[in-house]
Design a protein around this motif. Structure first.
Motif, PDB file in Angstrom:
ATOM      1  N   ARG A  23     -48.077  -4.014 -22.663  1.00 41.46           N
ATOM      2  CA  ARG A  23     -49.225  -3.103 -22.814  1.00 41.46           C
ATOM      3  C   ARG A  23     -50.520  -3.858 -22.526  1.00 41.46           C
ATOM      4  O   ARG A  23     -50.664  -5.020 -22.909  1.00 41.46           O
ATOM      5  CB  ARG A  23     -49.228  -2.562 -24.240  1.00 41.46           C
ATOM      6  N   LEU A  24     -51.421  -3.148 -21.858  1.00 41.39           N
ATOM      7  CA  LEU A  24     -52.712  -3.766 -21.508  1.00 41.39           C
ATOM      8  C   LEU A  24     -53.534  -4.005 -22.774  1.00 41.39           C
ATOM      9  O   LEU A  24     -53.585  -3.143 -23.647  1.00 41.39           O
ATOM     10  CB  LEU A  24     -53.445  -2.784 -20.600  1.00 41.39           C
ATOM     11  N   ALA A  25     -54.175  -5.157 -22.849  1.00 47.33           N
ATOM     12  CA  ALA A  25     -55.047  -5.433 -23.998  1.00 47.33           C
ATOM     13  C   ALA A  25     -56.246  -4.485 -23.941  1.00 47.33           C
ATOM     14  O   ALA A  25     -56.600  -3.994 -22.863  1.00 47.33           O
ATOM     15  CB  ALA A  25     -55.515  -6.873 -23.930  1.00 47.33           C
ATOM     16  N   PRO A  26     -56.892  -4.209 -25.086  1.00 49.50           N
ATOM     17  CA  PRO A  26     -58.071  -3.335 -25.063  1.00 49.50           C
ATOM     18  C   PRO A  26     -59.141  -3.899 -24.128  1.00 49.50           C
ATOM     19  O   PRO A  26     -59.254  -5.130 -23.983  1.00 49.50           O
ATOM     20  CB  PRO A  26     -58.559  -3.359 -26.515  1.00 49.50           C
ATOM     21  N   PRO A  27     -59.945  -3.018 -23.498  1.00 47.92           N
ATOM     22  CA  PRO A  27     -60.950  -3.486 -22.525  1.00 47.92           C
ATOM     23  C   PRO A  27     -61.872  -4.560 -23.101  1.00 47.92           C
ATOM     24  O   PRO A  27     -62.201  -5.533 -22.403  1.00 47.92           O
ATOM     25  CB  PRO A  27     -61.726  -2.217 -22.184  1.00 47.92           C
ATOM     26  N   ALA A  28     -62.270  -4.403 -24.372  1.00 47.98           N
ATOM     27  CA  ALA A  28     -63.209  -5.371 -24.963  1.00 47.98           C
ATOM     28  C   ALA A  28     -62.600  -6.778 -24.951  1.00 47.98           C
ATOM     29  O   ALA A  28     -63.276  -7.773 -24.642  1.00 47.98           O
ATOM     30  CB  ALA A  28     -63.553  -4.949 -26.376  1.00 47.98           C
ATOM     31  N   GLN A  29     -61.312  -6.837 -25.256  1.00 47.53           N
ATOM     32  CA  GLN A  29     -60.624  -8.139 -25.293  1.00 47.53           C
ATOM     33  C   GLN A  29     -60.554  -8.751 -23.891  1.00 47.53           C
ATOM     34  O   GLN A  29     -60.742  -9.955 -23.711  1.00 47.53           O
ATOM     35  CB  GLN A  29     -59.223  -7.919 -25.843  1.00 47.53           C
ATOM     36  N   ARG A  30     -60.326  -7.896 -22.896  1.00 49.44           N
ATOM     37  CA  ARG A  30     -60.242  -8.388 -21.516  1.00 49.44           C
ATOM     38  C   ARG A  30     -61.614  -8.847 -21.025  1.00 49.44           C
ATOM     39  O   ARG A  30     -61.714  -9.816 -20.282  1.00 49.44           O
ATOM     40  CB  ARG A  30     -59.645  -7.300 -20.621  1.00 49.44           C
ATOM     41  N   VAL A  31     -62.650  -8.118 -21.450  1.00 50.09           N
ATOM     42  CA  VAL A  31     -64.015  -8.513 -21.098  1.00 50.09           C
ATOM     43  C   VAL A  31     -64.292  -9.908 -21.662  1.00 50.09           C
ATOM     44  O   VAL A  31     -64.809 -10.797 -20.956  1.00 50.09           O
ATOM     45  CB  VAL A  31     -65.035  -7.485 -21.668  1.00 50.09           C
TER      46      VAL A  31
ATOM     47  N   ARG B  74     -45.564  12.694 -28.782  1.00 51.57           N
ATOM     48  CA  ARG B  74     -45.623  12.201 -27.396  1.00 51.57           C
ATOM     49  C   ARG B  74     -46.060  10.736 -27.363  1.00 51.57           C
ATOM     50  O   ARG B  74     -45.537   9.938 -26.581  1.00 51.57           O
ATOM     51  CB  ARG B  74     -46.605  13.052 -26.578  1.00 51.57           C
ATOM     52  N   ALA B  75     -47.032  10.418 -28.215  1.00 47.41           N
ATOM     53  CA  ALA B  75     -47.514   9.020 -28.250  1.00 47.41           C
ATOM     54  C   ALA B  75     -46.382   8.078 -28.660  1.00 47.41           C
ATOM     55  O   ALA B  75     -46.238   6.977 -28.103  1.00 47.41           O
ATOM     56  CB  ALA B  75     -48.687   8.900 -29.216  1.00 47.41           C
ATOM     57  N   ALA B  76     -45.561   8.533 -29.622  1.00 46.19           N
ATOM     58  CA  ALA B  76     -44.443   7.694 -30.082  1.00 46.19           C
ATOM     59  C   ALA B  76     -43.422   7.521 -28.961  1.00 46.19           C
ATOM     60  O   ALA B  76     -42.896   6.423 -28.742  1.00 46.19           O
ATOM     61  CB  ALA B  76     -43.793   8.328 -31.310  1.00 46.19           C
ATOM     62  N   TRP B  77     -43.139   8.607 -28.224  1.00 47.24           N
ATOM     63  CA  TRP B  77     -42.201   8.519 -27.093  1.00 47.24           C
ATOM     64  C   TRP B  77     -42.740   7.551 -26.037  1.00 47.24           C
ATOM     65  O   TRP B  77     -41.998   6.750 -25.478  1.00 47.24           O
ATOM     66  CB  TRP B  77     -42.004   9.906 -26.458  1.00 47.24           C
ATOM     67  N   MET B  78     -44.044   7.647 -25.773  1.00 48.27           N
ATOM     68  CA  MET B  78     -44.630   6.794 -24.732  1.00 48.27           C
ATOM     69  C   MET B  78     -44.581   5.327 -25.171  1.00 48.27           C
ATOM     70  O   MET B  78     -44.299   4.439 -24.347  1.00 48.27           O
ATOM     71  CB  MET B  78     -46.074   7.224 -24.465  1.00 48.27           C
ATOM     72  N   ALA B  79     -44.852   5.096 -26.456  1.00 48.36           N
ATOM     73  CA  ALA B  79     -44.788   3.712 -26.959  1.00 48.36           C
ATOM     74  C   ALA B  79     -43.366   3.172 -26.799  1.00 48.36           C
ATOM     75  O   ALA B  79     -43.170   2.013 -26.402  1.00 48.36           O
ATOM     76  CB  ALA B  79     -45.237   3.668 -28.413  1.00 48.36           C
ATOM     77  N   ASP B 133     -52.788   3.308 -24.410  1.00 49.03           N
ATOM     78  CA  ASP B 133     -52.962   2.675 -25.713  1.00 49.03           C
ATOM     79  C   ASP B 133     -52.475   3.663 -26.789  1.00 49.03           C
ATOM     80  O   ASP B 133     -53.067   4.735 -26.948  1.00 49.03           O
ATOM     81  CB  ASP B 133     -54.461   2.365 -25.908  1.00 49.03           C
ATOM     82  N   PRO B 134     -51.389   3.341 -27.501  1.00 47.71           N
ATOM     83  CA  PRO B 134     -50.832   4.292 -28.474  1.00 47.71           C
ATOM     84  C   PRO B 134     -51.803   4.684 -29.593  1.00 47.71           C
ATOM     85  O   PRO B 134     -51.540   5.642 -30.312  1.00 47.71           O
ATOM     86  CB  PRO B 134     -49.622   3.549 -29.054  1.00 47.71           C
ATOM     87  N   ASN B 135     -52.912   3.974 -29.721  1.00 50.07           N
ATOM     88  CA  ASN B 135     -53.887   4.374 -30.740  1.00 50.07           C
ATOM     89  C   ASN B 135     -54.753   5.546 -30.272  1.00 50.07           C
ATOM     90  O   ASN B 135     -55.508   6.100 -31.053  1.00 50.07           O
ATOM     91  CB  ASN B 135     -54.804   3.195 -31.095  1.00 50.07           C
ATOM     92  N   ARG B 136     -54.662   5.861 -28.991  1.00 52.11           N
ATOM     93  CA  ARG B 136     -55.448   6.979 -28.458  1.00 52.11           C
ATOM     94  C   ARG B 136     -54.536   8.175 -28.219  1.00 52.11           C
ATOM     95  O   ARG B 136     -53.308   8.037 -28.214  1.00 52.11           O
ATOM     96  CB  ARG B 136     -56.125   6.566 -27.143  1.00 52.11           C
ATOM     97  N   SER B 137     -55.146   9.343 -27.988  1.00 52.80           N
ATOM     98  CA  SER B 137     -54.368  10.567 -27.786  1.00 52.80           C
ATOM     99  C   SER B 137     -53.606  10.508 -26.462  1.00 52.80           C
ATOM    100  O   SER B 137     -54.208  10.260 -25.412  1.00 52.80           O
ATOM    101  CB  SER B 137     -55.311  11.765 -27.796  1.00 52.80           C
ATOM    102  N   PHE B 138     -52.301  10.744 -26.522  1.00 56.23           N
ATOM    103  CA  PHE B 138     -51.517  10.753 -25.287  1.00 56.23           C
ATOM    104  C   PHE B 138     -51.856  11.996 -24.472  1.00 56.23           C
ATOM    105  O   PHE B 138     -51.979  11.941 -23.250  1.00 56.23           O
ATOM    106  CB  PHE B 138     -50.007  10.720 -25.576  1.00 56.23           C
ATOM    107  N   THR B 139     -52.000  13.123 -25.166  1.00 56.66           N
ATOM    108  CA  THR B 139     -52.245  14.388 -24.464  1.00 56.66           C
ATOM    109  C   THR B 139     -53.554  14.321 -23.678  1.00 56.66           C
ATOM    110  O   THR B 139     -53.626  14.802 -22.544  1.00 56.66           O
ATOM    111  CB  THR B 139     -52.268  15.554 -25.473  1.00 56.66           C
ATOM    112  N   ALA B 140     -54.575  13.713 -24.281  1.00 58.61           N
ATOM    113  CA  ALA B 140     -55.863  13.588 -23.588  1.00 58.61           C
ATOM    114  C   ALA B 140     -55.709  12.691 -22.354  1.00 58.61           C
ATOM    115  O   ALA B 140     -56.242  12.980 -21.282  1.00 58.61           O
ATOM    116  CB  ALA B 140     -56.901  13.009 -24.532  1.00 58.61           C
TER     117      ALA B 140
END
Lengths: 219, 252
Positions: A23-31, B74-79, B133-140
């Motif tokens: 998984r890609l690191a958050p943008p802030a971390q990459r910056v 969906r986020a869990a499936w994607m993770a 990023d699984p902390n964000r909305s997958f649907t969005a």
């Protein structure tokens, strides 16, 4: 639900092709990672340059320190914007993030040329050595561009050219900022023109090569 | 109506007050707006004095919770897919298809291009899966990708419609520009003559022609396939060419 055979085949292909991804690191971390590389170069330059004289020179006139703040902020904001643009769900409006800092940098540099009095500890730019600035900016910006493109390539941008242009701006402004370590000259129109030319080359190179690399990633 | 996705929502109160919000995209903001709107209408309820008809759905906290639940799933499936779980990945992609179609239709994509948009979006999800990023909305995340691919689909559709028209009869009646019909007939006749001439060759020569010319094998491959030496094949190949040339020239 009726689904076409080709969609079913595609689903099967994608399932077969699935491999675990990092998984890609958050943008802030990459910056911060990219800025750390620039910081390491700056640290190395402090070893070979007269930092005291540089500080004295840059603080002597408002246009000098405003230009440095402008170029530094441009580098930071442009690289932040480039990493945001390298993600598929971010807006193109991120591209305008570095523009205020860029205007400050250009404005302050332009003001420096109009200033009537010379800065202490700064020499007039020797007319026979303008290529030194060009070589320095290109020599630092292009390797930084390479690192940045490799990092941006891990993302997936719907706007590869815009991402490459903003990334190029970040590298060029970082190169111009670092130039201050080895640039004991007062502001001058010729000097400014050379810097602008170097920045333009870096951005152009990023757009042509970086953009193609990022477009290739999309396909 | 699929309220689980919350993409389309219709708030209808009685027979007189009907608000169609189907043009809204699913978003937290939309759901919040609808919720506020629903709350205000409920406050005016005694004044309106219109009973809720059967099957009427009000967008309320329940809907919002269902939407969030779908997104979390969906986020869990994607993770899991990012970790290489194929079953979760295929379930996710199948689950996304109706949503992508709705987004594409919402963007105005023609029905015959919807499948293209779905496939392009799924491919993009596949290629860009490391960026989620699984902390964000997958649907969005998915909606933006689908919208971008729908816009690409619209552009492609626009280009196609300016350059092409649907004319099956014209297609069927179009004559081949590569040559006239007399030439084509001659070509067929010529091919038939060649086939006949090859048939009349001796067994060894025919075998050489079949392997080296018709099947396009190399000398070594043909030797392996027939069990004959390369020298023998070469000799028979040249003799066959000579015979064919003589026969076809004689015919012409």
């Amino acid at each position: 639900m009726v689904r076409s055979d080709s969609t079913d085949r595609l689903l099967e292909t994608l399932g077969t092709d699935l491999t675990p991804v990092r998984r890609l690191a958050p943008p802030a971390q990459r910056v911060l990672m990219w800025l750390a590389i620039v910081g390491a170069v700056a640290l190395a330059l402090t070893m070979v340059s007269d930092v005291g004289a540089m500080i004295h020179r840059l603080t002597a006139a408002p246009d000098m320190w405003l230009a440095v703040i402008g170029s530094t902020l441009t580098a930071v904001l442009a690289v932040a914007a480039a990493f945001q643009l390298s993600l598929p769900d971010r807006k193109a409006a991120w591209a305008i993030l570095p523009l205020p800092a860029l205007l400050l940098w250009i404005g302050a540099s332009g003001m420096g040329c109009l200033r009537a009095w010379p800065v202490a500890e700064a020499y007039p730019m020797p007319t026979d050595q303008p290529e030194h600035c060009l070589i320095f900016i290109l020599g630092l910006s292009l390797p930084l561009s390479l690192v940045l493109i490799v990092m941006l390539r891990r993302g997936f941008s719907f706007r590869p050219n815009l991402t490459a242009i903003i990334g190029g701006l970040a590298c060029a402004s970082a190169g111009a900022t670092l130039l201050n370590f080895v640039h004991p000259y007062d502001a001058a129109a010729t000097d400014l023109a050379v810097h602008a030319f170097a920045v333009a080359i870096v951005i152009l190179a990023n757009t042509i090569f970086g953009g193609r690399i990022l477009i290739g990633k999309m396909r | 109506m699929n309220l689980a996705d919350g993409r389309l929502a219709r708030v209808s109160i009685g027979a007189t007050l009907m608000t169609d919000v189907s043009l809204f995209y699913e978003s937290d903001v939309t759901i919040r707006l609808l919720y506020c709107f629903g709350g205000r209408v409920r406050a005016l309820w005694p004044m309106l004095a219109a009973p809720v008809t059967s099957g009427t759905m009000t967008v309320d906290a329940e809907t919002s919770r269902q939407t969030e639940e779908t997104d979390r799933r969906r986020a869990a499936w994607m993770a899991a897919a990012q970790a290489g779980d194929r079953a979760a990945y295929e379930t996710l992609l199948r689950d996304c298809i109706p949503f992508i179609k709705r987004v594409a239709r919402g963007q105005g994509v023609r029905s015959d291009f919807i499948d293209d948009v779905v496939q392009e979006t799924l491919l993009t999800v596949h290629r860009a899966r490391q960026t989620y990023d699984p902390n964000r909305s997958f649907t969005a995340w998915l909606r933006i990708i689908a919208q971008r691919r729908a816009i690409d689909g619209l552009r492609r559709g626009g280009r196609t419609s300016t350059r092409e028209i649907y004319a099956p009869l014209a297609y069927e009646n179009h004559s081949d520009s590569g040559g006239d019909s007399e030439q084509a007939a001659f070509q067929i006749e010529h091919t038939e003559a060649l086939d006949l001439a090859i048939e009349k060759l001796s067994g060894r020569q025919r075998e050489a022609v079949q392997h080296l010319a018709l099947q396009g094998e190399s000398l070594a491959q043909a030797a392996a396939a027939t069990g004959r030496s390369t020298g023998s094949l070469r000799v028979n190949w040249h003799r066959a060419l000579k015979t064919l040339r003589a026969r076809l020239d004689g015919k012409d």
